[in-house]
Design a protein around this motif. Structure first.
Motif, mmCIF file in Angstrom:
data_model
loop_
_atom_site.group_PDB
_atom_site.id
_atom_site.type_symbol
_atom_site.label_atom_id
_atom_site.label_comp_id
_atom_site.label_asym_id
_atom_site.label_seq_id
_atom_site.Cartn_x
_atom_site.Cartn_y
_atom_site.Cartn_z
ATOM 1 N N GLU A 140 0.821 -1.204 0.000
ATOM 2 C CA GLU A 140 0.000 0.000 0.000
ATOM 3 C C GLU A 140 0.858 1.258 0.000
ATOM 4 O O GLU A 140 0.552 2.245 -0.678
ATOM 5 C CB GLU A 140 -0.931 0.008 1.220
ATOM 6 N N GLU A 141 1.956 1.252 0.739
ATOM 7 C CA GLU A 141 2.822 2.427 0.832
ATOM 8 C C GLU A 141 3.548 2.713 -0.478
ATOM 9 O O GLU A 141 3.742 3.869 -0.860
ATOM 10 C CB GLU A 141 3.848 2.249 1.954
ATOM 11 N N LEU A 142 3.972 1.650 -1.177
ATOM 12 C CA LEU A 142 4.758 1.844 -2.386
ATOM 13 C C LEU A 142 3.913 1.879 -3.656
ATOM 14 O O LEU A 142 4.415 2.243 -4.709
ATOM 15 C CB LEU A 142 5.821 0.749 -2.500
ATOM 16 N N HIS A 143 2.641 1.505 -3.545
ATOM 17 C CA HIS A 143 1.781 1.540 -4.724
ATOM 18 C C HIS A 143 1.670 2.967 -5.237
ATOM 19 O O HIS A 143 1.378 3.901 -4.493
ATOM 20 C CB HIS A 143 0.390 1.001 -4.393
ATOM 21 N N GLY A 144 1.932 3.154 -6.536
ATOM 22 C CA GLY A 144 1.868 4.479 -7.130
ATOM 23 C C GLY A 144 3.141 5.296 -6.986
ATOM 24 O O GLY A 144 3.233 6.401 -7.522
ATOM 25 N N GLU A 145 4.138 4.769 -6.288
ATOM 26 C CA GLU A 145 5.409 5.465 -6.118
ATOM 27 C C GLU A 145 6.204 5.418 -7.426
ATOM 28 O O GLU A 145 6.333 4.357 -8.045
ATOM 29 C CB GLU A 145 6.221 4.780 -5.013
ATOM 30 N N PRO A 146 6.735 6.554 -7.893
ATOM 31 C CA PRO A 146 7.588 6.499 -9.095
ATOM 32 C C PRO A 146 8.793 5.596 -8.856
ATOM 33 O O PRO A 146 9.491 5.738 -7.852
ATOM 34 C CB PRO A 146 8.009 7.961 -9.285
ATOM 35 N N PHE A 147 9.029 4.669 -9.762
ATOM 36 C CA PHE A 147 10.138 3.740 -9.600
ATOM 37 C C PHE A 147 11.475 4.469 -9.555
ATOM 38 O O PHE A 147 12.406 4.044 -8.870
ATOM 39 C CB PHE A 147 10.126 2.716 -10.742
ATOM 40 N N ARG A 148 11.579 5.599 -10.250
ATOM 41 C CA ARG A 148 12.840 6.342 -10.296
ATOM 42 C C ARG A 148 13.287 6.797 -8.909
ATOM 43 O O ARG A 148 14.471 7.053 -8.691
ATOM 44 C CB ARG A 148 12.733 7.529 -11.255
ATOM 45 N N HIS A 149 12.355 6.919 -7.957
ATOM 46 C CA HIS A 149 12.730 7.327 -6.604
ATOM 47 C C HIS A 149 13.588 6.280 -5.901
ATOM 48 O O HIS A 149 14.245 6.582 -4.904
ATOM 49 C CB HIS A 149 11.478 7.608 -5.764
ATOM 50 N N LEU A 150 13.577 5.042 -6.420
ATOM 51 C CA LEU A 150 14.401 3.985 -5.833
ATOM 52 C C LEU A 150 15.785 3.916 -6.462
ATOM 53 O O LEU A 150 16.625 3.144 -6.006
ATOM 54 C CB LEU A 150 13.707 2.628 -6.009
ATOM 55 N N ILE A 151 16.002 4.704 -7.510
ATOM 56 C CA ILE A 151 17.244 4.624 -8.273
ATOM 57 C C ILE A 151 18.197 5.726 -7.827
ATOM 58 O O ILE A 151 17.778 6.848 -7.532
ATOM 59 C CB ILE A 151 16.954 4.785 -9.784
ATOM 60 N N ALA A 152 19.479 5.415 -7.785
ATOM 61 C CA ALA A 152 20.485 6.428 -7.483
ATOM 62 C C ALA A 152 20.308 7.611 -8.448
ATOM 63 O O ALA A 152 20.113 7.404 -9.652
ATOM 64 C CB ALA A 152 21.881 5.838 -7.608
ATOM 65 N N PRO A 153 20.351 8.861 -7.938
ATOM 66 C CA PRO A 153 20.031 10.031 -8.768
ATOM 67 C C PRO A 153 20.817 10.130 -10.065
ATOM 68 O O PRO A 153 20.267 10.545 -11.099
ATOM 69 C CB PRO A 153 20.344 11.208 -7.834
ATOM 70 N N ASN A 154 22.073 9.743 -10.057
ATOM 71 C CA ASN A 154 22.883 9.882 -11.265
ATOM 72 C C ASN A 154 22.494 8.899 -12.365
ATOM 73 O O ASN A 154 22.945 9.023 -13.511
ATOM 74 C CB ASN A 154 24.372 9.720 -10.931
ATOM 75 N N LEU A 155 21.648 7.913 -12.050
ATOM 76 C CA LEU A 155 21.241 6.905 -13.032
ATOM 77 C C LEU A 155 19.807 7.101 -13.518
ATOM 78 O O LEU A 155 19.355 6.396 -14.417
ATOM 79 C CB LEU A 155 21.385 5.505 -12.427
ATOM 80 N N ARG A 156 19.090 8.037 -12.917
ATOM 81 C CA ARG A 156 17.656 8.146 -13.192
ATOM 82 C C ARG A 156 17.339 8.542 -14.631
ATOM 83 O O ARG A 156 16.434 7.989 -15.247
ATOM 84 C CB ARG A 156 17.018 9.148 -12.220
ATOM 85 N N GLU A 157 18.063 9.493 -15.171
ATOM 86 C CA GLU A 157 17.759 9.962 -16.520
ATOM 87 C C GLU A 157 17.944 8.854 -17.546
ATOM 88 O O GLU A 157 17.093 8.653 -18.426
ATOM 89 C CB GLU A 157 18.643 11.159 -16.871
#
Length: 201
Positions: free
Chosen positions: A38-55
């Motif tokens: 329930e907490e992670l449903h709808g969460e952007p997956f990119r938020h779990l990725i190291a910032p330098n790899l998101r783009e």
């Protein structure tokens, strides 16, 4: 990624919608990254990725969702709430047919923070025709198209789907496909979707 990398009960899988938001995940995914479904449903997956790899990851996922590619793999660092970042190999595979209805399944392969030990092929089996119906459903084919392709009636397609919904205790087709991937019945390294031979009786 080969079939032996899927560890029953320890697989790390997450299903993303066309906005790259978390829809479903395996129990091990939630254990690794904290929070409940329930907490992670709808969460952007990119938020779990190291910032330098998101783009870069966004670009690859957008290609899957746009239908210009079916799968990619890359080494990646993922952020966790209460632990150090996790290094893993990420394999993303497009699901459910053509854009705009595509979704993505993401598998995170070890190294993870717990050793993997055991066993492929311990799940329940399905019949040959049910396997073909499941593969077509995972590819986004309609009941009518599946019936014509498999030379069976629409009612027979619906029968196999209804039976698998009951067998796996899933409420709808999307949940059925998610369950099939998370248990290894559907192979994550194959497009079009393919049921692993060891699950066909």
């Amino acid at each position: 990624m080969n079939r032996s990398s899927l560890i029953t009960g320890r697989e790390v899988l997450v299903f993303l919608d066309r906005k790259q938001q978390v829809q479903y995940g395996s129990p091990e995914f939630f254990r690794q990254f904290g929070g409940s479904a329930e907490e992670l449903h709808g969460e952007p997956f990119r938020h779990l990725i190291a910032p330098n790899l998101r783009e870069t990851l966004d670009q690859h996922l957008n290609q899957l969702l746009a239908g210009t590619r079916d799968q990619f793999s890359r080494h990646i660092a993922l952020l966790r709430r209460s632990a150090s970042p996790l290094d893993a190999t990420l394999t993303a595979t497009a699901l459910y047919g053509s854009s705009p209805n595509r979704a993505v399944v993401v598998q995170l392969a070890r190294p993870l923070d717990a050793p993997a030990t055991a066993a492929a092929g311990n799940g329940p089996s399905i019949g040959e025709m049910a396997a073909r119906v499941l593969e077509g459903t995972a590819a986004g084919l309609t009941t009518e198209f599946l019936a014509a392709r498999l030379f069976i009636s629409r009612q027979t397609v619906e029968y196999h789907i209804s039976r698998m919904l009951r067998q796996f205790e899933t409420p709808n087709r999307v949940a059925l496909i998610a369950h099939a991937y998370s248990t290894g019945i559907l192979q994550t390294n194959s497009w079009p979707p393919r049921v692993a031979d060891e699950y066909i009786k």
